[in-house]
Design an enzyme around this catalytic site. Structure first.
Site, mmCIF file in Angstrom:
data_model
loop_
_atom_site.group_PDB
_atom_site.id
_atom_site.type_symbol
_atom_site.label_atom_id
_atom_site.label_comp_id
_atom_site.label_asym_id
_atom_site.label_seq_id
_atom_site.Cartn_x
_atom_site.Cartn_y
_atom_site.Cartn_z
ATOM 1 N N GLY A 1 0.831 -1.197 0.000
ATOM 2 C CA GLY A 1 0.000 0.000 0.000
ATOM 3 C C GLY A 1 0.860 1.238 0.000
ATOM 4 N N GLY B 1 0.708 5.611 1.159
ATOM 5 C CA GLY B 1 -0.043 6.719 1.724
ATOM 6 C C GLY B 1 0.599 8.013 1.292
ATOM 7 N N GLY C 1 4.823 7.569 2.099
ATOM 8 C CA GLY C 1 5.694 6.451 1.750
ATOM 9 C C GLY C 1 4.967 5.336 1.056
ATOM 10 N N VAL D 1 4.693 0.974 1.098
ATOM 11 C CA VAL D 1 4.976 -0.157 1.976
ATOM 12 C C VAL D 1 5.005 -1.443 1.147
ATOM 13 C CG1 VAL D 1 4.260 -1.389 4.055
ATOM 14 C CG2 VAL D 1 3.845 1.059 3.885
ATOM 15 N N LYS E 1 8.557 -0.264 5.035
ATOM 16 C CA LYS E 1 8.035 1.045 4.628
ATOM 17 C C LYS E 1 9.207 1.898 4.165
ATOM 18 C CE LYS E 1 5.149 4.799 6.500
ATOM 19 N NZ LYS E 1 4.182 5.135 7.548
ATOM 20 N N ASP F 1 -2.880 10.395 14.205
ATOM 21 C CA ASP F 1 -3.525 10.047 12.932
ATOM 22 C C ASP F 1 -4.243 8.702 13.043
ATOM 23 O OD1 ASP F 1 -4.295 10.522 10.329
ATOM 24 O OD2 ASP F 1 -2.423 9.830 9.435
HETATM 25 P P1 ATP Z 1 2.057 8.345 6.527
HETATM 26 O O1 ATP Z 1 0.833 8.664 7.308
HETATM 27 O O2 ATP Z 1 3.346 8.461 7.288
HETATM 28 O O3 ATP Z 1 2.010 8.998 5.204
HETATM 29 P P2 ATP Z 1 1.373 6.136 5.055
HETATM 30 O O4 ATP Z 1 -0.096 6.311 5.157
HETATM 31 O O5 ATP Z 1 2.092 6.486 3.806
HETATM 32 O O6 ATP Z 1 2.032 6.853 6.219
HETATM 33 P P3 ATP Z 1 1.143 3.569 6.289
HETATM 34 O O7 ATP Z 1 -0.235 3.928 6.737
HETATM 35 O O8 ATP Z 1 2.127 3.160 7.313
HETATM 36 O O9 ATP Z 1 1.810 4.676 5.412
HETATM 37 O O10 ATP Z 1 1.017 2.424 5.215
HETATM 38 C C1 ATP Z 1 0.291 2.596 3.993
HETATM 39 C C2 ATP Z 1 -0.430 1.291 3.659
HETATM 40 O O11 ATP Z 1 0.512 0.211 3.593
HETATM 41 C C3 ATP Z 1 -1.432 0.854 4.694
HETATM 42 O O12 ATP Z 1 -2.697 1.424 4.515
HETATM 43 C C4 ATP Z 1 -1.469 -0.652 4.485
HETATM 44 O O13 ATP Z 1 -2.263 -0.976 3.396
HETATM 45 C C5 ATP Z 1 -0.025 -0.960 4.172
HETATM 46 N N1 ATP Z 1 0.754 -1.314 5.391
HETATM 47 C C6 ATP Z 1 1.436 -0.473 6.193
HETATM 48 N N2 ATP Z 1 2.049 -1.100 7.198
HETATM 49 C C7 ATP Z 1 1.735 -2.402 7.061
HETATM 50 C C8 ATP Z 1 2.063 -3.600 7.800
HETATM 51 N N3 ATP Z 1 2.851 -3.559 8.876
HETATM 52 N N4 ATP Z 1 1.552 -4.764 7.351
HETATM 53 C C9 ATP Z 1 0.751 -4.795 6.269
HETATM 54 N N5 ATP Z 1 0.410 -3.729 5.535
HETATM 55 C C10 ATP Z 1 0.898 -2.539 5.901
#
Ligand code: ATP
Ligand code: MG
Length: 273
Positions: free
Chosen positions: A7, A9, A12, A14, A29, A138
């Site tokens: 995924g 966001g 970053g 992941v 990530k 968040d």
């Molecule tokens: P930020 O708020 O710092 O921008 P982000 O939203 O980019 O963070 P995360 O929410 O940590 O990042 O991760 C984005 C997506 O990646 C999540 O919605 C999920 O689908 C997937 N993901 C993140 N961490 C995990 C994990 N530990 N295991 C499985 N999937 C994950």
């Protein structure tokens, strides 16, 4: 090596990555190396709890994962010269958003019991975060994960985590950065004033409601949400869920002092049927 995108966001991306050495999969990530990402890692390293995504290690690299070079990159990382790779426990059971959507499309008689179990686990993790003088900032269903068996809940995405001053429970917003997700933001967070642990409690109150109540359309969500933020509930909510309604109402108080703390809330949730 077996690598796939899990995924992405705002900051970053992941990946699911297989480690030959450990003979298991992890989530990695990749974020631009910045103060924000350093903060995320420092917080994760302090937060070892069964309801928080487990952190293993991190390392710096000059490049993003190579598959990405042909893809468009987001503006927050494109200016970075190097990247931070954060290795975490892989949560393969999806996000709490997936759970909510599944329950909203198929009626589930056990929903109330499941909602209670889920909120108890999130509150347990949150009480631990707060005990470490950190605020998540968040909390939302997209940042809460299920491990593979879909029983254990893990709070993740500490991208906006903040250390709160030792003598106060609140801290001012920083610079011009925009924090949190508007839908789940507390009134004090929205207005740009001081905010702290109780902002997480407000978001948790909205999540608790969403776990219990079916919201069919975006329009319905918008209308009900606006009322909820003023502590007004749909007509039958109080009738169907009296003890939950009482708790959620306190969690959504405009006055932060009137909202319960996470530890007290956990005790109350454990008392629910
Ligand atoms: P930020 O708020 O710092 O921008 P982000 O939203 O980019 O963070 P995360 O929410 O940590 O990042 O991760 C984005 C997506 O990646 C999540 O919605 C999920 O689908 C997937 N993901 C993140 N961490 C995990 C994990 N530990 N295991 C499985 N999937 C994950
Ligand atoms: Mg996220």
């Amino acid at each position: 090596m077996d690598i796939s995108v899990l995924g992405h966001g705002a900051y970053g991306r992941v990946y699911k990555a297989w480690s030959n050495k450990d003979q298991k999969n992890f989530a990695v990530k990749i974020v631009g190396n910045s103060k924000k990402s350093e903060r995320e890692v420092k917080a994760l390293a302090r937060l070892q709890h069964h309801n928080i995504v487990k952190y293993f290690c991190c390392w710096e690299e000059d490049n993003k994962y190579e598959q990405e070079s042909s893809e468009s990159s987001d503006s927050s990382t494109s200016s970075s010269t190097n990247f931070l790779y954060i290795q975490m426990e892989l949560c393969e059971g999806g996000t709490l958003r997936d759970w909510i959507e599944a329950k909203n499309s198929t009626p589930c008689p056990a929903r109330r019991q499941e909602a209670r179990n889920i909120i108890e686990q999130i509150t347990d993790g949150l009480a631990f975060i707060h005990s470490k003088k950190l605020v998540h900032r968040d909390l939302k269903p997209e940042n809460i994960f299920f491990e593979e068996q879909k029983i254990k809940i893990k709070i993740g995405d500490f991208g906006l985590v903040k250390n709160i001053a030792l003598n106060t429970d609140e801290s001012p917003p920083e610079g011009h950065e925009s924090f949190g997700t508007p839908t789940y933001m507390s009134p004090e967070q929205k207005s740009g004033g001081l905010y702290g642990k109780k902002a997480d409690i407000f978001a948790l109150g909205l999540i608790f409601f969403e776990l219990l109540w079916t919201l069919q359309t975006q329009m319905e969500k918008y209308t009900i949400w606006t009322d909820l933020r003023d502590q007004m509930f749909p007509e039958h909510f109080n009738v169907q869920f009296p003890p939950e309604c009482k708790l959620i109402k306190m969690m959504l108080c405009k006055k932060t002092k009137k909202r319960p703390g996470a530890a007290g809330l956990l005790t109350e949730i454990k008392k629910l049927y």
